[in-house]
Write a protein that holds these residues in place. Structure first.
Motif, PDB file in Angstrom:
ATOM      1  N   ARG A  52       0.834  -1.210   0.000  1.00  0.00           N
ATOM      2  CA  ARG A  52       0.000   0.000   0.000  1.00  0.00           C
ATOM      3  C   ARG A  52       0.862   1.251   0.000  1.00  0.00           C
ATOM      4  NH1 ARG A  52      -3.507  -3.115   3.382  1.00  0.00           N
ATOM      5  NH2 ARG A  52      -2.436  -2.367   5.266  1.00  0.00           N
ATOM      6  N   GLY A  54       3.964   1.352  -1.082  1.00  0.00           N
ATOM      7  CA  GLY A  54       4.860   1.339  -2.230  1.00  0.00           C
ATOM      8  C   GLY A  54       6.323   1.340  -1.844  1.00  0.00           C
ATOM      9  N   CYS A  76       7.431  -2.225  -6.781  1.00  0.00           N
ATOM     10  CA  CYS A  76       6.235  -1.429  -7.063  1.00  0.00           C
ATOM     11  C   CYS A  76       6.453  -0.434  -8.198  1.00  0.00           C
ATOM     12  CB  CYS A  76       5.793  -0.680  -5.804  1.00  0.00           C
ATOM     13  SG  CYS A  76       5.124  -1.759  -4.514  1.00  0.00           S
ATOM     14  N   PRO A 101       3.447  -6.946  -7.063  1.00  0.00           N
ATOM     15  CA  PRO A 101       2.572  -5.894  -7.571  1.00  0.00           C
ATOM     16  C   PRO A 101       2.495  -5.799  -9.082  1.00  0.00           C
ATOM     17  CG  PRO A 101       4.563  -4.948  -6.607  1.00  0.00           C
ATOM     18  CD  PRO A 101       4.587  -6.415  -6.296  1.00  0.00           C
ATOM     19  N   GLU A 126      -4.428  -7.495  -6.659  1.00  0.00           N
ATOM     20  CA  GLU A 126      -5.253  -6.324  -6.951  1.00  0.00           C
ATOM     21  C   GLU A 126      -4.428  -5.218  -7.593  1.00  0.00           C
ATOM     22  OE1 GLU A 126      -6.914  -5.498  -3.144  1.00  0.00           O
ATOM     23  OE2 GLU A 126      -8.514  -7.017  -3.347  1.00  0.00           O
ATOM     24  N   ARG A 127      -3.213  -5.014  -7.106  1.00  0.00           N
ATOM     25  CA  ARG A 127      -2.363  -3.978  -7.679  1.00  0.00           C
ATOM     26  C   ARG A 127      -1.974  -4.329  -9.109  1.00  0.00           C
ATOM     27  NH1 ARG A 127       1.726  -0.081  -4.617  1.00  0.00           N
ATOM     28  NH2 ARG A 127       2.732   0.853  -6.420  1.00  0.00           N
ATOM     29  N   ARG A 130      -4.950  -3.538 -11.291  1.00  0.00           N
ATOM     30  CA  ARG A 130      -5.120  -2.090 -11.478  1.00  0.00           C
ATOM     31  C   ARG A 130      -4.107  -1.546 -12.483  1.00  0.00           C
ATOM     32  NH1 ARG A 130      -5.647  -2.020  -5.760  1.00  0.00           N
ATOM     33  NH2 ARG A 130      -3.543  -1.140  -5.553  1.00  0.00           N
TER      34      ARG A 130
END
Length: 250
Positions: A52, A54, A76, A101, A126-127, A130
């Protein structure tokens, strides 16, 4: 991190292509009983918090108690020079095991190459989604889409240590890879061959649950590859990151 096999695995986004023209959403997955190695994984709160943010600090505390820094900020970000050297060697459809990520999966998607990332950390999946990549919440030891048809497999960022047994992991990758597939593995930068309990640590007094892990240098990786039907084709370094390109038997 999960502490026991899940009843099901979330499929990838609808419309994502997989080898053989299949769609990821058409592959409902149910883990085989006993398919995963015993023990926990490292998809816990400390990892989720780092994703979250990064960035770290985040460390892997090994069997000897030493702290190995984990480069969350690099994971990230976008692909660096070392990652691009891997991308140039990818062929066919690519499975990124422990995709994190999703920097590699997302870049492969931008290049128009079929690619799927798998990870046991929900935040990582999820990352990746996205960012435009296709990813499954799954372990390499779960049943996966297109088993036996992946033309390329990636084990980067220390992921040869998944499950704490590189030989078992390489055997499993042979099952999901196509004959003649390319496997690119990032080895440890020192000549180690160690297995044992590990945990995540933020360096500020917080630690995650224990899970099995392994670290192997290039020499040990070559030995493990020979035992599992993988043939070394190329070895190269970029900065302090060593890589081996292995080929599966036909």
């Amino acid at each position: 991190m999960t502490t026991a096999p899940r009843r099901g695995v979330r499929p990838a986004r609808t419309g994502s292509s997989l080898p053989g023209g299949k769609r990821a959403a058409h592959h409902p997955l149910t883990p085989r009983r006993g398919a995963r190695p015993a023990g926990r994984t490292w998809s816990g709160d400390l990892y989720a918090e780092a994703l979250r943010a990064g960035s770290g600090p985040l460390y892997l505390r090994g069997p000897d108690g030493g702290l190995l820094p984990l480069d969350v900020e690099r994971w990230c970000g976008g692909p660096d020079e070392a990652d691009r050297s891997v991308l140039r060697r990818c062929r066919g459809s690519v499975l990124d095991v422990g995709c994190g990520p999703g920097r590699m999966v997302c870049e492969l998607a931008r290049r128009g190459r079929p690619a799927l990332g798998i990870d046991v950390a929900r935040g990582a999946v999820e990352r990746t989604r996205r960012g435009g990549g296709t990813a499954l919440l799954a372990s390499i030891f779960d049943p996966l889409p297109a088993e036996g048809r992946w033309g390329g497999v990636l084990l980067l960022d220390g992921n040869i240590g998944i499950g704490g047994d590189p030989v078992r992991l390489l055997h499993r990758v042979r099952e999901v890879a196509a004959p003649g597939a390319r496997l690119i593995v990032e080895a440890a930068p020192d000549q180690v061959d160690e297995r044992g309990p590990a945990r995540l640590d933020n360096g500020n007094g917080a630690a995650g649950p224990v899970f099995p892990w392994a670290r192997v240098g290039t020499a040990a990786l070559r030995e493990n590859a020979a035992r599992t039907g993988w043939r070394p084709v190329e070895e190269w370094w970029v900065a302090d990151r060593p890589f081996l390109l292995l080929r599966a038997g036909e």
